[in-house]
Design a protein around this motif. Sequence first.
Motif, PDB file in Angstrom:
ATOM      1  N   THR A  72     -41.346  -7.809  56.909  1.00 19.03           N
ATOM      2  CA  THR A  72     -40.777  -7.062  55.785  1.00 19.03           C
ATOM      3  C   THR A  72     -41.800  -6.922  54.666  1.00 19.03           C
ATOM      4  O   THR A  72     -41.798  -5.927  53.948  1.00 19.03           O
ATOM      5  N   HIS A  73     -42.634  -7.942  54.493  1.00 20.15           N
ATOM      6  CA  HIS A  73     -43.705  -7.896  53.486  1.00 20.15           C
ATOM      7  C   HIS A  73     -44.675  -9.027  53.791  1.00 20.15           C
ATOM      8  O   HIS A  73     -44.404  -9.885  54.631  1.00 20.15           O
ATOM      9  N   THR A  74     -45.806  -9.043  53.066  1.00 22.36           N
ATOM     10  CA  THR A  74     -46.894  -9.939  53.481  1.00 22.36           C
ATOM     11  C   THR A  74     -46.950 -11.247  52.689  1.00 22.36           C
ATOM     12  O   THR A  74     -47.965 -11.920  52.704  1.00 22.36           O
ATOM     13  N   PRO A  76     -46.633 -15.188  51.901  1.00 21.39           N
ATOM     14  CA  PRO A  76     -47.015 -16.243  52.855  1.00 21.39           C
ATOM     15  C   PRO A  76     -45.850 -16.932  53.573  1.00 21.39           C
ATOM     16  O   PRO A  76     -46.059 -17.590  54.587  1.00 21.39           O
ATOM     17  N   ASP A  77     -44.630 -16.753  53.065  1.00 24.72           N
ATOM     18  CA  ASP A  77     -43.486 -17.359  53.765  1.00 24.72           C
ATOM     19  C   ASP A  77     -42.902 -16.410  54.822  1.00 24.72           C
ATOM     20  O   ASP A  77     -41.916 -16.749  55.478  1.00 24.72           O
ATOM     21  N   HIS A  78     -43.500 -15.213  54.989  1.00 21.93           N
ATOM     22  CA  HIS A  78     -42.941 -14.237  55.939  1.00 21.93           C
ATOM     23  C   HIS A  78     -43.884 -13.810  57.065  1.00 21.93           C
ATOM     24  O   HIS A  78     -43.455 -13.659  58.197  1.00 21.93           O
ATOM     25  N   ALA A  79     -45.173 -13.614  56.708  1.00 26.05           N
ATOM     26  CA  ALA A  79     -46.041 -12.853  57.612  1.00 26.05           C
ATOM     27  C   ALA A  79     -47.110 -13.624  58.412  1.00 26.05           C
ATOM     28  O   ALA A  79     -47.532 -13.127  59.457  1.00 26.05           O
ATOM     29  N   GLY A 145     -35.016  -8.546  54.040  1.00 26.78           N
ATOM     30  CA  GLY A 145     -36.202  -9.280  53.594  1.00 26.78           C
ATOM     31  C   GLY A 145     -35.955  -9.986  52.278  1.00 26.78           C
ATOM     32  O   GLY A 145     -34.913 -10.627  52.094  1.00 26.78           O
ATOM     33  N   ASP A 146     -36.894  -9.846  51.343  1.00 24.70           N
ATOM     34  CA  ASP A 146     -36.722 -10.437  50.011  1.00 24.70           C
ATOM     35  C   ASP A 146     -36.338  -9.380  48.981  1.00 24.70           C
ATOM     36  O   ASP A 146     -36.416  -9.613  47.788  1.00 24.70           O
ATOM     37  N   HIS A 147     -35.944  -8.194  49.451  1.00 23.18           N
ATOM     38  CA  HIS A 147     -35.430  -7.191  48.516  1.00 23.18           C
ATOM     39  C   HIS A 147     -34.080  -7.680  47.985  1.00 23.18           C
ATOM     40  O   HIS A 147     -33.809  -7.653  46.792  1.00 23.18           O
ATOM     41  N   GLY A 180     -34.005 -12.316  54.029  1.00 21.88           N
ATOM     42  CA  GLY A 180     -35.136 -13.188  54.348  1.00 21.88           C
ATOM     43  C   GLY A 180     -34.892 -14.644  54.006  1.00 21.88           C
ATOM     44  O   GLY A 180     -35.601 -15.525  54.495  1.00 21.88           O
ATOM     45  N   HIS A 181     -33.912 -14.879  53.140  1.00 26.95           N
ATOM     46  CA  HIS A 181     -33.546 -16.247  52.771  1.00 26.95           C
ATOM     47  C   HIS A 181     -32.049 -16.300  52.512  1.00 26.95           C
ATOM     48  O   HIS A 181     -31.471 -15.326  52.029  1.00 26.95           O
ATOM     49  N   GLY A 182     -31.443 -17.454  52.786  1.00 30.23           N
ATOM     50  CA  GLY A 182     -30.037 -17.649  52.462  1.00 30.23           C
ATOM     51  C   GLY A 182     -29.113 -17.038  53.496  1.00 30.23           C
ATOM     52  O   GLY A 182     -29.554 -16.455  54.490  1.00 30.23           O
TER      53      GLY A 182
HETATM   54 ZN   LIG Z   1     -39.625 -14.902  50.955  1.00 29.40          ZN
END
Ligand SMILES: [Zn+2]
Length: 253
Positions: A72-74, A76-79, A145-147, A180-182
């Motif tokens: 979803t994006h770069t 460090p907790d995703h990619a 994601g984190d949106h 991305g979380h929760g």
């Molecule tokens: Zn995140």
Amino acid sequence: MRSRSPSEERNLVKIEKVLAPNPGPFTGPGTNTWLLDSGGVVIIDPGPIISTHRAAIEATVGDRKVLLVLVTHTHPDHAPMANPLARHYEVAALGHRPGPEFVPDRVLTDGEIIELGNDRLVVIHTPGHSDDHLCFLIERVLFSGDHIIGGTSVMIEDAKAYMTSLNRLQRMDLARLLPGHGPEIEEPEAVIDWYVAHRRQREEEILAAVLAGATTVEEVVKVVYREVDPALHPLAARSVQAHMEKLASEGRI
Ligand SMILES: [Zn+2]
């Protein structure tokens, strides 16, 4: 072989979550890695490089065919695990642009359609949390994601872009958000409306703090986020800065 009806097709989409063991103030319970199986598995946000997490993803995939790795994006907790995992499965790792620990095999753009075995995934560019942020839509389910995340608001880098991206989701008919979380979000409309209202409220509070004499981001954070855990203040500072840039660009401060 007879062809399948649309409702039968829908039943062929299976979604599983593998939670990364990276809980913390910025990641909540950890990063959600999503496995979408629609005639082959798509791995979304494989997360940071953690051997136990990688083993958990590979165990969940089992002997199924992997089609793609998406980010979803770069952040460090995703990619960071996207490239190694894609190499392992001999598939492509795709995202909107390269990042510090990610190089896309191909760049995804807004509106692009990814054909899967039994369905299609639509790429939606949603800048704001980060410039490179994508959401992925399959039927009425959005990998957000984190949106938009479960249970709280997110840090933003660009307030104007973020509001535009939220407004865009408000116009969509969504049934469920997989963040991305929760926890997953079963009432997207209410949650997206809350996000919009929350950002407007923060912006008004930030404007009031500046008009009351706060001159730096740190001073504004102390006033506006006084009831928020100080561990989150660095994130809050980024969001405050984004709002102040927006207010300045609008000539309001
Ligand atoms: Zn995140």
